[in-house]
Write an enzyme that holds these catalytic residues in place. Structure first.
Site, PDB file in Angstrom:
ATOM      1  N   ASP A 341       6.233  -5.648  -1.585  1.00 38.12           N
ATOM      2  CA  ASP A 341       6.251  -4.197  -1.669  1.00 38.12           C
ATOM      3  C   ASP A 341       6.955  -3.830  -2.972  1.00 38.12           C
ATOM      4  OD1 ASP A 341       6.687  -1.251  -0.843  1.00 38.12           O
ATOM      5  OD2 ASP A 341       5.688  -2.084   0.918  1.00 38.12           O
ATOM      6  N   HIS A 395       2.771   0.671  -3.545  1.00 40.89           N
ATOM      7  CA  HIS A 395       3.781  -0.238  -2.976  1.00 40.89           C
ATOM      8  C   HIS A 395       3.965  -1.484  -3.850  1.00 40.89           C
ATOM      9  CE1 HIS A 395       4.533   1.954   0.760  1.00 40.89           C
ATOM     10  NE2 HIS A 395       3.238   2.211   0.790  1.00 40.89           N
ATOM     11  N   GLU A 465      -1.088   4.854   0.995  1.00 42.70           N
ATOM     12  CA  GLU A 465      -0.078   5.710   0.360  1.00 42.70           C
ATOM     13  C   GLU A 465      -0.100   5.652  -1.170  1.00 42.70           C
ATOM     14  OE1 GLU A 465       3.326   6.161   3.735  1.00 42.70           O
ATOM     15  OE2 GLU A 465       3.439   4.336   2.534  1.00 42.70           O
TER      16      GLU A 465
END
Length: 700
Positions: A341, A395, A465
């Site tokens: 991440d 991420h 995201e």
């Protein structure tokens, strides 16, 4: 408080005439406790009154005083000897101060309304420990998750010692499968020795039973499969059948176990069920096994997963193995590792070692290929498949920030940018520079390294995201879109997704590999970049969101991780100021997360039946994001809630019956005895006095 205060207690068990003489002597508090137990256990008519004062005289006994109508008061030594010689079995325990004490449980457990309940034992009836009672109580006994086809359990149990249990025959079409079955059998045998509470690396079971003949009983296990499959896939058949029969031969009992599995993985699940048909008998210091049993079983869903985030906080391999252990106890079959991440990049790439140089928290917080291969084999032998996730294009960050130093330009943008709310959904920020060709070169090399370690049939590409304000803050990104006649950053994301998919196939030697992606803006409004025949969608939005209906109607294969029920990190407080407040997901929430009912909400009964039978709904996965998780608190956040999820996914019960609470409490206690640091469900009394803590009016 003065701890040396004298205590004066009068026991009047017969005629208590005021004219009778009372003899007072001092005894120790320990003797006082034993005498109190004796007076309860032996219903003798002791006439007179004894005044007991803490302390103890020189001889440690009573003075005898005879009077009319009275009997001689026995000495403490005589009473203690009577207690030791009683038919009740005394266990030697060590008290905290180092003194030996003797403890005898006055309780026995009986099966009432499919729940083992505590009762006072009668001296004339052999006591049944709680573990043994559960073996054949109710329809499913101690089996968790419960079998889906058939479960017939006999009413009797056979005592035996683990040293007299062995795998006597293995039938398989390939020596590799035979070796795997032998290993799985040894895992079971080792667990039997560890059932003794005093087991510390070696057997604590006695060699003989002092004339009771337990050491003469034997159990033999035969394992059979006709499949040469050694790696689990979405098409693996995990069904099994198990039979237990017992026969008296001379002065002993021979127990025979037959386990047949469609594959190795089915046999392994059968071995787990067999282990749950055995329990430690503390009264006789042996094991007990159900004397007769017939089980046929298969899972309701193919994909029954647990996701662990290993980037935000590093989780050591040893602790991941314990996750695998607990998953195997619950017949869960996929461990999804969110390996990387924006926080860190702990996966060591032999082709691009800069990723860990710049991305690992420290030299001791790196997953080497050797470490991961060891974990993968460990998991495979326990019926668990491990899937890696390289989450892109968002991420990312730490680990991708070395490009300029090596002349490759920016591989990621907005890395650790501030103020972070302008560039990402949570800190630290970072998104791939998807218009830099070197980014795809590095990505392709990472895919190759990962596919050399992990199985090459499933791969999680992340894909959630993506925060467009990061890209839009850069002139080169805006120019890229303008040159292609668009101002929609979804087109830029779609461009990346197509190239990333091609790189993944290329890294797999040109062979197709099934990618998994999270639900996102792309799955919501730009699904043309994700063909239903190519991608599996992992749903992390709410179960009733309209997007779920669209995905199902468009025939995407799906895995549910709906955050309204399956996010295990929720409810432990915020880690980010006033953000990220969520309600905890209880085990009841997970148990009641019925995929069939969710699908029926969106599709109706007929279309849901088609989606289930064709495998469009693959299953579900609990998620443990690690903002506030590490190896020290991970297990209690996973278990026993994930065990409740496991029965939902394997057995697909129509509803949550009143017995589930007690069954889960027993299974949780079993996991704890196997070394899993589970969370507590209720006070210990609720487990020992099953049924009393169930609240029929509870909204849970």
């Amino acid at each position: 408080m003065n701890t040396n205060n004298n205590i004066l207690i009068f026991f009047s068990l017969g005629n208590n005439s005021p004219t009778k003489r009372r003899t007072c002597r001092k005894i120790s508090s320990f003797q006082l406790y034993l005498l109190f137990l004796l007076l309860l256990l032996f219903n003798n008519s002791i006439i007179g009154s004894l005044a007991l004062i803490e302390g103890g005289d020189k001889e440690g006994g009573f003075s005898s005083t005879k009077g009319e109508g009275s009997v001689e008061t026995p000495s403490v030594e005589n009473l203690l000897q009577t207690y030791r010689n009683s038919s009740l079995h005394a266990r030697q325990l060590a008290s905290p101060n180092g003194d030996d004490i003797q403890y005898t449980s006055p309780w026995t457990w009986v099966c009432l309304e499919s729940i083992c309940k505590r009762q006072l034992a009668r001296n004339t009836v052999a006591k049944v420990p709680q573990n043994v009672c559960w073996l054949n109580c109710g329809r499913f006994g101690a089996l968790w998750p419960f079998p889906t086809i058939k479960a017939l359990l006999g009413h009797e149990t056979i005592p035996l010692y683990p040293q007299n249990v062995e795998v006597t025959a293995i039938h398989s079409p390939h020596k590799a499968v035979t070796a795997m079955l032998g290993y799985a059998g040894n895992v079971l045998l080792d667990s039997l020795f560890r059932m003794h509470p005093k087991s510390e690396g070696q057997s604590a079971f006695p060699l003989t039973s002092n004339g009771r003949g337990i050491e003469r009983n034997r159990m033999s296990i035969t394992l059979t499969t006709e499949s040469d499959e050694t790696k689990m896939s979405l098409n693996s058949d995990e069904s099994y059948s198990l039979s237990v029969t017992s026969a008296i031969i001379g002065s002993s009992v021979k127990v025979q176990v037959q386990i047949y599995g469609a594959t190795f993985f089915g046999v392994r699940h059968g071995l787990e069920s067999l282990g749950q048909l055995l329990a430690f008998d503390e009264e006789n210091e042996c094991l007990q096994i159900v004397a007769e049993a017939e089980i046929e079983d298969r899972p309701a869903f193919k994909y029954r997963g647990v996701m662990v985030d290993t980037s935000r906080n590093f989780i050591p391999i040893l602790n991941l193995k314990k996750v695998v252990d607990a998953m195997s106890y619950n017949k869960l079959n996929v461990l999804h590792l969110h390996l990387t991440d924006s926080n860190s990049f702990p996966f060591y790439s032999k082709r691009i070692p800069y990723m860990t140089t710049y991305g690992a928290y420290s030299a001791s917080q790196i997953y080497t290929p050797k470490d991961l291969k060891d974990l993968i084999l460990y998991a495979r032998l326990r019926g668990v498949k491990i899937i890696p996730e390289l989450d892109l294009p968002a991420h990312v960050g730490n680990g991708w920030n070395w490009g300029p130093l090596m002349g490759l330009g920016e591989l990621a943008v907005c890395v650790n940018a501030e103020p972070w709310r302008q560039y990402c959904g949570q800190p630290p920020c970072g998104t791939l520079n998807v218009i830099n060709n070197y980014t795809y070169l590095v990505m392709g090399e990472l895919y190759k390294d990962m596919l050399e370690v992990f199985d090459n049939d499933l791969f999680h590409m992340g894909g959630d995201e993506v925060f467009f304000p990061c890209w839009s803050s850069r002139q080169d990104m805006r120019d890229w879109l303008k040159n292609r006649g668009t101002n929609d950053y979804m087109d830029l994301w779609g461009y990346f997704q197509g190239r990333a998919f091609d790189k993944l196939i290329e890294a797999n030697g040109g062979k197709y590999i099934t990618p998994i992606v999270w639900t996102s803006d792309m799955t919501n409004r730009a699904r043309h970049f994700l063909h239903p025949s190519d991608y599996i969608i992992q749903i992390w939005t709410g179960a009733t969101q309209y997007e779920v209906r669209e995905l199902l109607e468009n025939k995407y294969k799906v895995i549910f991780s709906n955050l309204d029920s399956l996010y295990l990190d929720h409810g432990f407080g915020t880690w980010l100021g006033l953000d990220h407040f969520w309600t905890i997901k209880t085990w009841q929430n997970l148990y009641d997360n019925d995929l069939i009912k969710i699908a029926e909400h969106h599709l109706g009964a007929n279309s849901t039946y088609y989606a289930i039978t064709t495998g469009q709904i693959l299953g579900a996965e609990v998620t443990l994001w690690s903002e506030k998780v590490d190896q020290h608190n991970m297990e209690m956040k996973l278990w026993p809630r994930s065990a409740a999820f496991a029965e939902r996914m394997w057995s697909s019960p129509q509803n949550r019956t009143i017995t589930v609470d007690a069954r889960l409490a027993h299974h949780t206690n079993r996991m704890k005895n196997r070394g899993i640091h589970t969370d507590r469900l209720q006070p210990e009394s609720c487990y020992q006095i099953s049924g009393y803590c169930h609240d029929s009016n509870s909204r849970l």
